[in-house]
Motif scaffolding. Structure first.
Motif, PDB file in Angstrom:
ATOM      1  N   SER A 227      15.138  16.758   5.158  1.00  0.00           N
ATOM      2  CA  SER A 227      13.878  17.387   5.564  1.00  0.00           C
ATOM      3  C   SER A 227      13.227  16.695   6.752  1.00  0.00           C
ATOM      4  N   ASN A 228      13.070  15.391   6.685  1.00  0.00           N
ATOM      5  CA  ASN A 228      12.371  14.685   7.761  1.00  0.00           C
ATOM      6  C   ASN A 228      13.168  14.656   9.066  1.00  0.00           C
ATOM      7  N   TYR A 230      15.399  16.758  10.213  1.00  0.00           N
ATOM      8  CA  TYR A 230      15.394  18.088  10.817  1.00  0.00           C
ATOM      9  C   TYR A 230      14.037  18.428  11.432  1.00  0.00           C
ATOM     10  N   THR A 231      12.988  18.090  10.730  1.00  0.00           N
ATOM     11  CA  THR A 231      11.650  18.390  11.245  1.00  0.00           C
ATOM     12  C   THR A 231      11.366  17.596  12.516  1.00  0.00           C
ATOM     13  N   GLN A 232      11.724  16.316  12.519  1.00  0.00           N
ATOM     14  CA  GLN A 232      11.454  15.475  13.686  1.00  0.00           C
ATOM     15  C   GLN A 232      12.297  15.879  14.892  1.00  0.00           C
ATOM     16  N   ILE A 233      13.566  16.183  14.659  1.00  0.00           N
ATOM     17  CA  ILE A 233      14.428  16.620  15.767  1.00  0.00           C
ATOM     18  C   ILE A 233      13.895  17.913  16.362  1.00  0.00           C
ATOM     19  N   THR A 234      13.535  18.850  15.501  1.00  0.00           N
ATOM     20  CA  THR A 234      13.045  20.145  15.975  1.00  0.00           C
ATOM     21  C   THR A 234      11.749  19.987  16.759  1.00  0.00           C
ATOM     22  N   LYS A 235      10.850  19.151  16.280  1.00  0.00           N
ATOM     23  CA  LYS A 235       9.601  18.895  17.001  1.00  0.00           C
ATOM     24  C   LYS A 235       9.882  18.328  18.390  1.00  0.00           C
ATOM     25  N   ALA A 236      10.832  17.407  18.476  1.00  0.00           N
ATOM     26  CA  ALA A 236      11.156  16.779  19.759  1.00  0.00           C
ATOM     27  C   ALA A 236      11.745  17.790  20.736  1.00  0.00           C
ATOM     28  N   VAL A 237      12.626  18.650  20.234  1.00  0.00           N
ATOM     29  CA  VAL A 237      13.210  19.676  21.103  1.00  0.00           C
ATOM     30  C   VAL A 237      12.121  20.615  21.601  1.00  0.00           C
ATOM     31  N   ALA A 238      11.240  21.037  20.698  1.00  0.00           N
ATOM     32  CA  ALA A 238      10.163  21.955  21.074  1.00  0.00           C
ATOM     33  C   ALA A 238       9.214  21.328  22.095  1.00  0.00           C
ATOM     34  N   ALA A 239       9.000  20.013  21.962  1.00  0.00           N
ATOM     35  CA  ALA A 239       8.073  19.316  22.864  1.00  0.00           C
ATOM     36  C   ALA A 239       8.732  18.890  24.177  1.00  0.00           C
ATOM     37  N   GLY A 240      10.045  19.034  24.251  1.00  0.00           N
ATOM     38  CA  GLY A 240      10.751  18.625  25.455  1.00  0.00           C
ATOM     39  C   GLY A 240      10.987  17.139  25.560  1.00  0.00           C
ATOM     40  N   THR A 241      10.864  16.423  24.437  1.00  0.00           N
ATOM     41  CA  THR A 241      11.038  14.959  24.446  1.00  0.00           C
ATOM     42  C   THR A 241      12.369  14.525  23.838  1.00  0.00           C
ATOM     43  N   TRP A 242      13.172  15.467  23.368  1.00  0.00           N
ATOM     44  CA  TRP A 242      14.446  15.137  22.710  1.00  0.00           C
ATOM     45  C   TRP A 242      15.428  14.518  23.682  1.00  0.00           C
ATOM     46  N   LYS A 243      16.133  13.508  23.220  1.00  0.00           N
ATOM     47  CA  LYS A 243      17.199  12.885  23.995  1.00  0.00           C
ATOM     48  C   LYS A 243      18.420  12.724  23.091  1.00  0.00           C
ATOM     49  N   SER A 244      19.574  12.925  23.652  1.00  0.00           N
ATOM     50  CA  SER A 244      20.808  12.840  22.884  1.00  0.00           C
ATOM     51  C   SER A 244      21.011  11.447  22.307  1.00  0.00           C
ATOM     52  N   SER A 245      21.482  11.404  21.056  1.00  0.00           N
ATOM     53  CA  SER A 245      21.772  10.127  20.403  1.00  0.00           C
ATOM     54  C   SER A 245      22.740  10.383  19.266  1.00  0.00           C
ATOM     55  N   ASN A 246      23.249   9.306  18.692  1.00  0.00           N
ATOM     56  CA  ASN A 246      24.117   9.379  17.520  1.00  0.00           C
ATOM     57  C   ASN A 246      23.443   8.560  16.429  1.00  0.00           C
ATOM     58  N   ASP A 247      22.723   9.241  15.543  1.00  0.00           N
ATOM     59  CA  ASP A 247      21.893   8.571  14.543  1.00  0.00           C
ATOM     60  C   ASP A 247      22.574   8.563  13.186  1.00  0.00           C
ATOM     61  N   ARG A 252      16.979   3.721   4.378  1.00  0.00           N
ATOM     62  CA  ARG A 252      15.838   3.269   5.184  1.00  0.00           C
ATOM     63  C   ARG A 252      15.051   4.450   5.744  1.00  0.00           C
ATOM     64  N   GLU A 253      15.738   5.507   6.135  1.00  0.00           N
ATOM     65  CA  GLU A 253      15.082   6.666   6.739  1.00  0.00           C
ATOM     66  C   GLU A 253      14.708   7.741   5.716  1.00  0.00           C
ATOM     67  N   GLY A 254      15.006   7.496   4.446  1.00  0.00           N
ATOM     68  CA  GLY A 254      14.671   8.453   3.402  1.00  0.00           C
ATOM     69  C   GLY A 254      15.656   9.592   3.263  1.00  0.00           C
ATOM     70  N   VAL A 255      16.791   9.527   3.962  1.00  0.00           N
ATOM     71  CA  VAL A 255      17.791  10.587   3.876  1.00  0.00           C
ATOM     72  C   VAL A 255      18.583  10.469   2.577  1.00  0.00           C
ATOM     73  N   ILE A 256      18.722   9.258   2.072  1.00  0.00           N
ATOM     74  CA  ILE A 256      19.401   9.029   0.795  1.00  0.00           C
ATOM     75  C   ILE A 256      18.428   8.345  -0.152  1.00  0.00           C
ATOM     76  N   ARG A 257      18.300   8.911  -1.340  1.00  0.00           N
ATOM     77  CA  ARG A 257      17.455   8.280  -2.356  1.00  0.00           C
ATOM     78  C   ARG A 257      17.970   8.645  -3.738  1.00  0.00           C
ATOM     79  N   MET A 258      17.729   7.758  -4.669  1.00  0.00           N
ATOM     80  CA  MET A 258      18.206   7.957  -6.034  1.00  0.00           C
ATOM     81  C   MET A 258      17.204   8.794  -6.824  1.00  0.00           C
ATOM     82  N   VAL A 259      17.731   9.868  -7.429  1.00  0.00           N
ATOM     83  CA  VAL A 259      16.892  10.751  -8.252  1.00  0.00           C
ATOM     84  C   VAL A 259      17.673  11.102  -9.517  1.00  0.00           C
ATOM     85  N   GLY A 260      17.047  11.866 -10.384  1.00  0.00           N
ATOM     86  CA  GLY A 260      17.725  12.377 -11.572  1.00  0.00           C
ATOM     87  C   GLY A 260      18.264  11.297 -12.481  1.00  0.00           C
ATOM     88  N   LEU A 261      17.578  10.147 -12.538  1.00  0.00           N
ATOM     89  CA  LEU A 261      18.040   9.067 -13.408  1.00  0.00           C
ATOM     90  C   LEU A 261      17.857   9.460 -14.868  1.00  0.00           C
TER      91      LEU A 261
END
Length: 329
Positions: A227-228, A230-247, A252-261
């Protein structure tokens, strides 16, 4: 903007988690964006679809599978005014970027839980394709298991596909019959959790919380949450501030978290996993820190040394304790 999916969305799994990310964009940005998805296999068909989307004025195209990378690179070169993003790939250009998940972080934590909860010390691991991302995952899982049970083993079956519920069910049953009492699967379905539920075994899930398919069997889930990013990348593209990278994004970034314990997890196991997750988030713990020995007894990583990202992206060996080899491509 458009998303390319190589499999049906379903209600769990890889594509489902990317679809949740697409919906998060719509929720965050409202009428500032117009999103859609196209289900298309990787290869020539996807190249045609991407070209058609770019020609029709689509400004941002996400391809959620590694297999979209090569056709995307071709189309990106032809449409410099469109931004292209590929999941799990490595090719970049001025208008093409990469976003990947450190899936091995989730597999390490699931391995710790499996190591604590297995009575036989043997886990059945259903693997998809013999690519570095999957090799990272099974190795991290084994390292997690052996961090709490030095005699633990993983029996691995390779299916050479990302989605095949029928063969996945056969593999799950065979692994349980061969002495495993915990299952995990890289494939994008809840089959391993279902089989574990049917046969009174445990399972650890990834990608999506699959506890509804195995309310007693599922011990944990290493959730993928796009979620985060995608939202941040899309905002950057829309604002014209996006730059190519390999992330490469993880806990640490909240993309992986433990749930359903599971409620059946002892408190000390919960606390241990919470502690590991916290240390991953702070960067003070890295799963691939030596000493690490491979299946043949060769030391691959010296004590106190952590593998670099470049080394992890090229990994082509399995750690000690895994039964089964990497199949030839």
């Amino acid at each position: 903007m458009a998303f390319l999916y190589d499999n049906p969305i379903g209600d769990v799994g890889w594509v489902r988690q990317h679809e949740m990310g697409r919906l998060a964009i719509e929720k965050a940005l409202g009428d500032k964006v117009k999103t859609k998805y196209v289900q298309v296999p990787t290869g020539a068909d996807s190249e045609r679809v991407m070209r058609s989307l770019a020609q029709s004025g689509t400004k941002l195209i996400y391809g959620v599978s590694f297999g979209y990378m090569n056709p995307m690179a071709k189309v990106a070169a032809q449409f410099p005014g469109t931004t292209f993003m590929n999941a799990q790939g490595f090719m970049t250009s001025k208008n093409m970027g990469v976003y990947s998940a450190r899936v091995y972080e989730g597999f390490y934590m699931n391995g710790v839980i499996a190591g604590k909860m297995s009575k036989t010390g043997t886990v059945g691991y259903i693997a998809s394709m013999p690519v570095p991302e999957v090799v990272q995952g099974v190795n991290a899982f084994m390292l997690g298991m052996r961090s709490v049970n030095p005699k633990a083993t993983v029996k691995i079956v390779w299916l050479n596909t990302w989605y095949d519920p029928g063969r996945e069910r056969e593999a799950a049953n065979a692994l349980l019959s061969d002495g495993a009492d915990v299952l995990t699967s890289v494939l994008s379905s809840p089959v391993a959790v279902q089989v574990a539920e049917e046969r009174g075994a445990y399972a650890v899930a990834w990608q999506s919380d699959m506890s509804k398919y195995g309310p007693r069997a599922q011990l944990s889930c290493a959730l993928l949450d796009w979620s985060n990013p995608y939202t941040q990348i899309t905002k950057a593209v829309a604002a014209g501030t996006w730059k190519s990278s390999n992330d490469w994004l993880g806990v640490r970034e909240g993309v992986i978290r433990m749930v359903g314990l599971s409620a059946s997890l002892p408190s000390d196991v919960r606390q241990l996993v919470t502690h590991i997750e916290s240390d991953m988030k702070s960067g003070s713990f890295k799963p691939f820190t030596g000493p690490i020995v491979d299946q043949d007894g060769k030391q691959r990583v010296a004590a106190g040394v952590s593998m670099s990202d470049d080394e992890l992206r090229k990994i082509d060996w399995l750690v000690a304790g895994i039964q089964g080899r990497i199949p030839a491509n």
